[in-house]
Design a protein around this motif. Structure first.
Motif, mmCIF file in Angstrom:
data_model
loop_
_atom_site.group_PDB
_atom_site.id
_atom_site.type_symbol
_atom_site.label_atom_id
_atom_site.label_comp_id
_atom_site.label_asym_id
_atom_site.label_seq_id
_atom_site.Cartn_x
_atom_site.Cartn_y
_atom_site.Cartn_z
ATOM 1 N N GLY A 85 0.792 -1.210 0.000
ATOM 2 C CA GLY A 85 0.000 0.000 0.000
ATOM 3 C C GLY A 85 0.828 1.266 0.000
ATOM 4 O O GLY A 85 0.318 2.346 -0.319
ATOM 5 N N PRO A 144 -0.188 -6.493 -2.939
ATOM 6 C CA PRO A 144 -1.238 -5.496 -2.713
ATOM 7 C C PRO A 144 -2.245 -5.942 -1.664
ATOM 8 O O PRO A 144 -3.438 -6.108 -1.940
ATOM 9 C CB PRO A 144 -1.875 -5.352 -4.091
ATOM 10 C CG PRO A 144 -1.730 -6.700 -4.706
ATOM 11 C CD PRO A 144 -0.397 -7.220 -4.215
ATOM 12 N N ASP A 153 -4.655 -5.719 1.530
ATOM 13 C CA ASP A 153 -5.522 -4.748 2.192
ATOM 14 C C ASP A 153 -6.020 -5.363 3.500
ATOM 15 O O ASP A 153 -6.833 -6.293 3.485
ATOM 16 C CB ASP A 153 -6.692 -4.397 1.275
ATOM 17 C CG ASP A 153 -7.662 -3.406 1.904
ATOM 18 O OD1 ASP A 153 -7.440 -2.993 3.059
ATOM 19 O OD2 ASP A 153 -8.651 -3.056 1.238
ATOM 20 N N SER A 193 -7.613 -3.648 5.842
ATOM 21 C CA SER A 193 -8.568 -2.712 6.451
ATOM 22 C C SER A 193 -9.781 -3.402 7.066
ATOM 23 O O SER A 193 -10.425 -2.848 7.965
ATOM 24 C CB SER A 193 -9.020 -1.678 5.421
ATOM 25 O OG SER A 193 -9.739 -2.293 4.357
ATOM 26 N N LYS A 194 -10.093 -4.598 6.612
ATOM 27 C CA LYS A 194 -11.229 -5.328 7.164
ATOM 28 C C LYS A 194 -10.785 -6.540 7.972
ATOM 29 O O LYS A 194 -11.551 -7.474 8.188
ATOM 30 C CB LYS A 194 -12.169 -5.749 6.038
ATOM 31 C CG LYS A 194 -12.797 -4.555 5.318
ATOM 32 C CD LYS A 194 -13.754 -4.981 4.227
ATOM 33 C CE LYS A 194 -14.351 -3.759 3.527
ATOM 34 N NZ LYS A 194 -15.276 -4.142 2.424
ATOM 35 N N THR A 203 -7.626 -8.834 1.946
ATOM 36 C CA THR A 203 -8.002 -8.934 0.541
ATOM 37 C C THR A 203 -6.901 -8.277 -0.292
ATOM 38 O O THR A 203 -5.893 -7.802 0.249
ATOM 39 C CB THR A 203 -9.345 -8.237 0.288
ATOM 40 O OG1 THR A 203 -9.241 -6.864 0.688
ATOM 41 C CG2 THR A 203 -10.459 -8.902 1.090
ATOM 42 N N PHE A 230 -6.040 -5.169 -2.901
ATOM 43 C CA PHE A 230 -6.620 -3.903 -3.338
ATOM 44 C C PHE A 230 -6.505 -3.692 -4.843
ATOM 45 O O PHE A 230 -7.055 -2.730 -5.379
ATOM 46 C CB PHE A 230 -6.038 -2.714 -2.562
ATOM 47 C CG PHE A 230 -4.562 -2.472 -2.725
ATOM 48 C CD1 PHE A 230 -4.032 -1.931 -3.877
ATOM 49 C CD2 PHE A 230 -3.696 -2.765 -1.679
ATOM 50 C CE1 PHE A 230 -2.676 -1.687 -4.007
ATOM 51 C CE2 PHE A 230 -2.328 -2.518 -1.791
ATOM 52 C CZ PHE A 230 -1.825 -1.979 -2.967
ATOM 53 N N VAL A 231 -5.814 -4.565 -5.538
ATOM 54 C CA VAL A 231 -5.809 -4.580 -6.999
ATOM 55 C C VAL A 231 -5.668 -6.037 -7.433
ATOM 56 O O VAL A 231 -4.939 -6.812 -6.825
ATOM 57 C CB VAL A 231 -4.670 -3.699 -7.572
ATOM 58 C CG1 VAL A 231 -3.315 -4.149 -7.058
ATOM 59 C CG2 VAL A 231 -4.687 -3.712 -9.096
ATOM 60 N N LYS A 232 -6.385 -6.434 -8.469
ATOM 61 C CA LYS A 232 -6.334 -7.830 -8.921
ATOM 62 C C LYS A 232 -7.036 -7.955 -10.268
ATOM 63 O O LYS A 232 -7.665 -7.012 -10.754
ATOM 64 C CB LYS A 232 -6.990 -8.766 -7.900
ATOM 65 C CG LYS A 232 -8.442 -8.430 -7.588
ATOM 66 C CD LYS A 232 -8.980 -9.291 -6.466
ATOM 67 C CE LYS A 232 -10.387 -8.868 -6.081
ATOM 68 N NZ LYS A 232 -10.915 -9.661 -4.951
#
Length: 225
Positions: free
Chosen positions: A82, A107, A109, A111-112, A117, A119-121
């Motif tokens: 990030g 990448p 994420d 946050s959850k 997860t 954040f780009v894929k």
């Protein structure tokens, strides 16, 4: 070679130490070298402060991202995915131009919560984002599908397993492959251009599930053919 390792966490430290042992001139890049060396909290993975680590590895330099990049032939992006674009911006486009950037970051994420997860894929990748931002650099995706210890020393496993690389520049991939072989990796599959980084980055969800199931990060994928 002169190698800059961006990232003061366990990945950057582990690779910097190993590449220095192999005879390369290695500098770790950070935002503020003095603050990094004075940081009191230990790394959450290794449990060691950066200053203590630096004392054990006096051959590894510490410099700003810009200074580390300016003197490097190869740059290892071992930052949090990030933050990768922000870190390369601190290094400066002029200092990245013409350099091989081995992108190890993922990448992720958080946050959850866990598991993270991406954040780009699917239709893009972090590696491609870095290449678009710095078109005069040569980004090669590699080493992002195993833990730091095995990146630096795959002999810890009975079979070192398979590594994947992807990039648009053949010479940059050749340089990267040479470094990987120095580290002890013997089964390296070139997946083609940098769009293949979408696939290697998307291995992280299954890698994380395997780590949870196996109770260890000391494993690698093996392509049997």
């Amino acid at each position: 070679m002169n190698i800059a390792a961006f990232g003061t966490g366990v990945v950057g430290r582990t690779l910097a130490a190993r590449l220095s042992e192999l005879g390369h001139t290695v500098t770790i890049g950070t935002r503020d070298p003095e603050a990094t060396l004075a940081r009191p909290e230990p790394d959450r993975m290794s449990g060691e402060t950066f200053a203590a680590w630096a004392q054990r590895h006096p051959g590894v330099g510490v410099a700003t991202f810009a200074d580390a990049a300016a003197g490097a032939d190869v740059i290892l992006n071992a930052t949090n995915g990030g933050a990768s674009l922000d870190v390369l911006a601190l290094a400066g486009a002029a200092n990245l131009a013409g350099k091989v950037i081995v992108d190890i970051a993922n990448p992720l994420d958080f946050s959850k919560g866990m598991p993270p997860t991406l954040f780009v894929k699917d239709t893009d990748s972090l590696a491609e984002q870095l290449q678009r931002a710095y078109p005069d650099a040569h980004v090669v995706k590699a080493l992002n599908t195993l833990n730091a210890g095995l990146m630096a020393d795959p002999s810890a496993l009975s079979d070192p397993g398979t590594l994947f690389i992807a990039g648009d520049d053949a010479d940059a991939k050749a340089v990267t492959t040479g470094l990987l072989r120095e580290l002890g990796h013997t089964d390296i599959i070139d997946l083609g251009d940098l769009t293949a980084a979408r696939g290697t980055e998307m291995l992280l969800p299954i890698w994380l599930r395997l780590m949870g199931t196996l109770g260890t990060a000391a494993f690698n994928f093996k392509i049997v053919r």
